[in-house]
Write a protein that holds these residues in place. Structure first.
Motif, mmCIF file in Angstrom:
data_model
loop_
_atom_site.group_PDB
_atom_site.id
_atom_site.type_symbol
_atom_site.label_atom_id
_atom_site.label_comp_id
_atom_site.label_asym_id
_atom_site.label_seq_id
_atom_site.Cartn_x
_atom_site.Cartn_y
_atom_site.Cartn_z
ATOM 1 N N TYR A 222 34.053 23.523 25.610
ATOM 2 C CA TYR A 222 34.849 24.661 25.146
ATOM 3 C C TYR A 222 35.354 25.350 26.392
ATOM 4 C CZ TYR A 222 32.073 24.366 20.783
ATOM 5 O OH TYR A 222 31.444 23.962 19.641
ATOM 6 N N GLU B 132 33.350 25.355 29.601
ATOM 7 C CA GLU B 132 31.907 25.119 29.469
ATOM 8 C C GLU B 132 31.618 23.735 28.889
ATOM 9 O OE1 GLU B 132 30.171 28.139 27.031
ATOM 10 O OE2 GLU B 132 28.117 27.495 27.490
ATOM 11 N N VAL C 92 29.530 21.388 26.994
ATOM 12 C CA VAL C 92 28.473 21.623 26.017
ATOM 13 C C VAL C 92 27.737 20.339 25.654
ATOM 14 C CG1 VAL C 92 28.027 22.382 23.661
ATOM 15 C CG2 VAL C 92 29.538 23.705 25.114
ATOM 16 N N PRO D 250 17.075 23.790 22.741
ATOM 17 C CA PRO D 250 17.141 25.246 22.893
ATOM 18 C C PRO D 250 18.444 25.830 22.340
ATOM 19 C CG PRO D 250 16.960 24.150 25.043
ATOM 20 C CD PRO D 250 17.067 23.081 24.012
ATOM 21 N N ASN D 251 18.487 27.140 22.233
ATOM 22 C CA ASN D 251 19.726 27.808 21.844
ATOM 23 C C ASN D 251 20.836 27.414 22.786
ATOM 24 O OD1 ASN D 251 18.801 29.403 19.635
ATOM 25 N ND2 ASN D 251 17.742 30.705 21.126
ATOM 26 N N GLY D 252 21.987 27.142 22.231
ATOM 27 C CA GLY D 252 23.149 26.828 23.058
ATOM 28 C C GLY D 252 23.143 25.429 23.634
ATOM 29 N N GLY E 285 23.977 22.666 22.175
ATOM 30 C CA GLY E 285 25.046 21.797 21.672
ATOM 31 C C GLY E 285 24.784 21.163 20.321
ATOM 32 N N LYS E 286 23.711 21.589 19.640
ATOM 33 C CA LYS E 286 23.331 20.963 18.367
ATOM 34 C C LYS E 286 24.424 21.145 17.307
ATOM 35 C CE LYS E 286 19.522 23.432 18.048
ATOM 36 N NZ LYS E 286 19.704 24.301 19.249
ATOM 37 N N SER E 287 24.860 22.399 17.141
ATOM 38 C CA SER E 287 25.889 22.660 16.121
ATOM 39 C C SER E 287 27.206 22.008 16.501
ATOM 40 C CB SER E 287 26.109 24.165 15.943
ATOM 41 O OG SER E 287 24.945 24.749 15.440
ATOM 42 N N THR E 288 27.492 21.969 17.790
ATOM 43 C CA THR E 288 28.725 21.312 18.256
ATOM 44 C C THR E 288 28.695 19.836 17.868
ATOM 45 O OG1 THR E 288 28.891 22.881 20.073
ATOM 46 C CG2 THR E 288 30.121 20.812 20.303
ATOM 47 N N HIS F 185 14.919 24.177 14.416
ATOM 48 C CA HIS F 185 14.159 24.755 15.521
ATOM 49 C C HIS F 185 12.664 24.523 15.352
ATOM 50 C CE1 HIS F 185 17.651 27.229 16.741
ATOM 51 N NE2 HIS F 185 17.030 27.197 17.896
ATOM 52 N N ARG G 229 22.251 19.725 25.959
ATOM 53 C CA ARG G 229 23.618 19.377 26.406
ATOM 54 C C ARG G 229 23.725 17.879 26.664
ATOM 55 N NH1 ARG G 229 26.701 24.742 28.267
ATOM 56 N NH2 ARG G 229 25.690 25.970 26.653
HETATM 57 N N1 LIG Z 1 34.002 28.058 19.425
HETATM 58 C C1 LIG Z 1 33.411 28.185 20.630
HETATM 59 N N2 LIG Z 1 34.112 28.590 21.708
HETATM 60 C C2 LIG Z 1 33.519 28.693 22.916
HETATM 61 N N3 LIG Z 1 32.225 28.412 23.165
HETATM 62 C C3 LIG Z 1 31.470 28.006 22.114
HETATM 63 C C4 LIG Z 1 32.030 27.876 20.797
HETATM 64 N N4 LIG Z 1 31.039 27.448 19.970
HETATM 65 C C5 LIG Z 1 29.933 27.325 20.736
HETATM 66 N N5 LIG Z 1 30.194 27.650 22.016
HETATM 67 C C6 LIG Z 1 29.219 27.611 23.126
HETATM 68 O O1 LIG Z 1 28.769 26.283 23.259
HETATM 69 C C7 LIG Z 1 27.372 26.256 23.533
HETATM 70 C C8 LIG Z 1 26.682 25.383 22.517
HETATM 71 O O2 LIG Z 1 26.783 25.963 21.228
HETATM 72 P P1 LIG Z 1 26.149 25.299 19.929
HETATM 73 O O3 LIG Z 1 26.414 26.223 18.798
HETATM 74 O O4 LIG Z 1 26.605 23.904 19.807
HETATM 75 O O5 LIG Z 1 24.604 25.298 20.312
HETATM 76 P P2 LIG Z 1 23.307 25.170 19.398
HETATM 77 O O6 LIG Z 1 22.414 24.215 20.090
HETATM 78 O O7 LIG Z 1 23.697 24.844 18.002
HETATM 79 O O8 LIG Z 1 22.723 26.638 19.498
HETATM 80 P P3 LIG Z 1 21.752 27.477 18.508
HETATM 81 O O9 LIG Z 1 20.440 26.782 18.502
HETATM 82 O O10 LIG Z 1 21.684 28.797 19.172
HETATM 83 O O11 LIG Z 1 22.427 27.511 17.164
HETATM 84 C C9 LIG Z 1 26.924 27.703 23.549
HETATM 85 O O12 LIG Z 1 26.843 28.133 24.884
HETATM 86 C C10 LIG Z 1 28.015 28.443 22.824
HETATM 87 O O13 LIG Z 1 28.154 29.747 23.309
#
Ligand SMILES: Nc1ncnc2c1ncn2[C@@H]1O[C@H](COP(=O)(O)OP(=O)(O)OP(=O)(O)O)[C@@H](O)[C@H]1O
Length: 260
Positions: free
Chosen positions: A18, A21, A23, A42-44, A46-49, A203, A220
């Motif tokens: 993104y 960054e 991810v 961990p948070n952030g 990249g799981k949701s991505t 989690h 990541r």
């Molecule tokens: N639409 C976006 N634009 C910019 N950065 C984003 C966007 N969506 C997510 N990010 C960033 O990408 C990184 C990964 O996000 P993601 O939601 O994939 O993580 P996650 O592992 O699902 O986190 P969590 O466990 O907190 O839900 C984070 O640093 C987040 O801030």
């Protein structure tokens, strides 16, 4: 052995950023038919991505994803893939939809098939509600249900198009821990009895470790992917640095099957 099973999702050298960054970095991951895969990290991390890329809500930038051997950009059989969002308690008590209506809305992808057969739709809704033990609540307003019950309704909604794969993004957030166990048991049943492949971001390692078949640990880049047995073996060797420290700090898990 699992290696004999058909690969249904293959991720090759997948990266995603993104803005500035990075991810996801150079991810390689194969999911086989019948796997129940937990994606932890961990948070952030990249799981949701990753889930969004698997649903093509985000388009690949670098690397490839194949579903049933088809590049994901050319994959059209989306009814084979169900999705359960992180939505516990998403509906307040006034939300004007019944359980029946919410589950039926999962058929939009297949309207052509069911459009002219309203009787079959009702039967199908009852059928999938029965699978999640919610048929008695079919006429209730969705907003009157607990978070755990709402998530069961969302599973039923995903099941109505007879999916072969279901993706779940932290489906137990907001559900009290007593109900999490029965929810995960329900997923295990769908996995074992209907042979539905499940990919679940979570989690809560301790809540799923006895039900899932595989674990992917993402930060990541992919730190680990393998069977639960392999995961436990690695942790015997490398418990301090990997299992105890990283995962506990992320999720307050109590390892060794502890309850919370
Ligand atoms: N639409 C976006 N634009 C910019 N950065 C984003 C966007 N969506 C997510 N990010 C960033 O990408 C990184 C990964 O996000 P993601 O939601 O994939 O993580 P996650 O592992 O699902 O986190 P969590 O466990 O907190 O839900 C984070 O640093 C987040 O801030």
């Amino acid at each position: 052995m699992m290696e004999n099973k058909a690969p249904i999702i293959e991720i090759n050298n997948l990266s995603y950023r993104y803005a500035s960054e990075d991810v996801l970095k150079d991810l390689n991951l194969t999911v086989h038919k019948g796997d129940f895969l937990a994606i932890l990290g961990p948070n952030g991390s990249g799981k949701s991505t990753l889930i969004k890329l698997l649903l093509q809500l985000l388009k690949n930038q670098k690397g490839e994803i194949f579903i049933y051997g088809t590049p994901i950009e050319k994959f059209y059989a989306w009814e084979k893939i169900g999705f359960v969002p992180q939505k516990a308690n998403a509906f307040n008590t006034g939300f004007p939809a019944t359980v029946y209506e919410v589950v039926r809305s999962g058929l939009t992808k297949k309207t052509g098939l069911f459009h002219f057969y309203p009787r079959n739709v009702k039967e199908k809704v009852i059928d999938v509600l029965r699978a999640v033990e919610m048929e008695d609540l079919i006429n209730r307003n969705i907003g009157e249900l607990s978070g755990g019950q709402q998530q069961r309704v969302f599973i039923a909604r995903a099941l109505i198009s007879d999916p072969e794969i279901i993706l779940l993004d932290e489906p137990t957030v907001g559900i009290d821990s007593k109900r999490v166990a029965s929810f995960i048991n329900l997923l295990e049943r769908l996995n074992k009895e209907k042979n539905i492949t499940l990919i679940m971001v979570t989690h809560d390692l301790s809540a799923v470790i006895n039900q899932v078949t595989h674990i992917a640990w993402l930060n990541r880049s992919l730190q680990f992917h393998g069977s639960v047995k392999e995961f436990k073996n690695i942790n015997k060797v490398n418990a301090q640095s990997f299992y105890q420290t990283d995962l506990e700090s992320v999720s307050n898990v109590q390892v060794n099957g502890g309850k919370h």
